[in-house]
Design an enzyme around this catalytic site. Structure first.
Site, PDB file in Angstrom:
ATOM      1  N   GLU A 130      -7.845   1.738   5.348  1.00  0.00           N
ATOM      2  CA  GLU A 130      -7.804   1.878   3.775  1.00  0.00           C
ATOM      3  C   GLU A 130      -8.752   0.800   3.584  1.00  0.00           C
ATOM      4  O   GLU A 130      -9.161   0.366   3.543  1.00  0.00           O
ATOM      5  CB  GLU A 130      -6.898   2.206   3.199  1.00  0.00           C
ATOM      6  CG  GLU A 130      -6.030   3.083   2.770  1.00  0.00           C
ATOM      7  CD  GLU A 130      -6.497   3.992   2.406  1.00  0.00           C
ATOM      8  OE1 GLU A 130      -8.469   4.102   1.539  1.00  0.00           O
ATOM      9  OE2 GLU A 130      -6.954   5.865   2.240  1.00  0.00           O
ATOM     10  N   GLU A 133     -12.074   0.688   5.415  1.00  0.00           N
ATOM     11  CA  GLU A 133     -13.040   1.464   5.322  1.00  0.00           C
ATOM     12  C   GLU A 133     -13.243   2.089   3.214  1.00  0.00           C
ATOM     13  O   GLU A 133     -14.246   2.247   3.355  1.00  0.00           O
ATOM     14  CB  GLU A 133     -12.106   2.745   4.848  1.00  0.00           C
ATOM     15  CG  GLU A 133     -11.401   3.960   6.178  1.00  0.00           C
ATOM     16  CD  GLU A 133     -11.176   4.910   5.890  1.00  0.00           C
ATOM     17  OE1 GLU A 133     -10.439   5.824   7.171  1.00  0.00           O
ATOM     18  OE2 GLU A 133     -10.781   5.458   5.267  1.00  0.00           O
ATOM     19  N   GLU A 134     -12.803   0.850   2.518  1.00  0.00           N
ATOM     20  CA  GLU A 134     -13.370   0.841   1.387  1.00  0.00           C
ATOM     21  C   GLU A 134     -13.747  -0.285   1.439  1.00  0.00           C
ATOM     22  O   GLU A 134     -14.866  -0.419   0.232  1.00  0.00           O
ATOM     23  CB  GLU A 134     -11.916   0.821   0.394  1.00  0.00           C
ATOM     24  CG  GLU A 134     -11.593   1.573   0.414  1.00  0.00           C
ATOM     25  CD  GLU A 134     -10.570   1.917  -0.865  1.00  0.00           C
ATOM     26  OE1 GLU A 134     -10.258   0.729  -1.680  1.00  0.00           O
ATOM     27  OE2 GLU A 134      -9.965   2.965  -1.766  1.00  0.00           O
TER      28      GLU A 134
END
Length: 243
Positions: A130, A133-134
């Site tokens: 996460e 990805e962010e």
């Protein structure tokens, strides 16, 4: 259930099968109907079956046969799992994002990267994924610091939210254009001073736990890869201190 079948033929077969299962002493019956056999749903419900859960390619129906004993068929999954990632550099700057969508969008809130754990994915893997990805930041998973259990959240299910500490391995941010409005390294004091952080009891407590771990006065739970009784590899999270 795989081959195409007329609903009336299926209904007749189902009635005969239920009678046979009852004679055998069967109690719980599960029917897995693929999407292409959705024409059989009505016949199954008329035969006393109820919905149990649905996936993109099938519907699962169940029936408890005995009338004189309680229905003890296990319920569908009751929780979803999500993570929040606490990533801080040596300058005491925390990695934060502003989201484009959802209830936190458009209010100027800088928050920790968060996200759902995918099916079959470990918590430690989900946390690093996460963050990558962010924000584009590579990290090493350190510990689970704390977790919160919430109820009646997504589709009336409960939610397990794990606060995870990660160590950054890169520092140049490349935000996710599709979901993230902005991302930055923010001084921890500035982050904590936000009204929706310092003024919220839960978020404020999470921040204190994270800072205590960073300051060396608190220990979380580190993952240890091990093997379960079924032979599958799994992670056990513990703080490494034994009596």
């Amino acid at each position: 259930m795989k081959k195409p079948l007329d609903s009336e033929v299926f209904s007749s077969m189902l009635d005969a099968s239920i009678s046979y299962w009852r004679q055998q002493g069967k109690k719980g019956v599960w029917i897995k109907l693929p999407l292409e056999l959705s024409n059989l749903v009505e016949a199954a419900t008329k035969a006393g079956f109820r919905y149990h859960h649905a996936e993109p390619d099938y519907l699962m129906l169940v029936r408890w046969i005995p009338n004189n004993t309680p229905d003890v068929l296990p319920a569908n999954a009751s929780h979803r799992v999500s993570i929040g990632a606490f990533v801080m550099n040596s300058k005491r700057e925390v990695l934060v994002v502003q989201e484009k969508y959802g209830r936190f969008s458009g209010i100027g809130l800088w928050k920790l990267p968060t996200g759902a754990v995918d099916e079959g994915e470990d918590i430690c893997t989900a946390a690093t994924r996460e963050v990558k990805e962010e924000t584009g930041i590579d990290t090493d998973f350190v510990e689970v610091l704390a977790f919160r259990q919430g109820h009646k959240s997504f589709f009336q299910k409960s939610d397990l939210f794990f606060i995870c500490m990660l160590q950054p391995r890169s520092f140049d941010i490349q935000k996710q254009a599709s979901e993230i409005e902005a991302a930055q390294w923010m001084p921890i004091d500035e982050y904590a001073a936000q009204p929706l952080v310092g003024g919220n009891e839960l978020v404020n407590l999470i921040t204190k736990v994270c800072l205590a771990r960073f300051g060396g006065t608190y220990n979380g739970f580190s993952p240890q890869l091990t093997t379960s009784a079924s032979g599958k590899q799994t992670f056990l999270y513990f703080n490494g201190h034994f009596p």
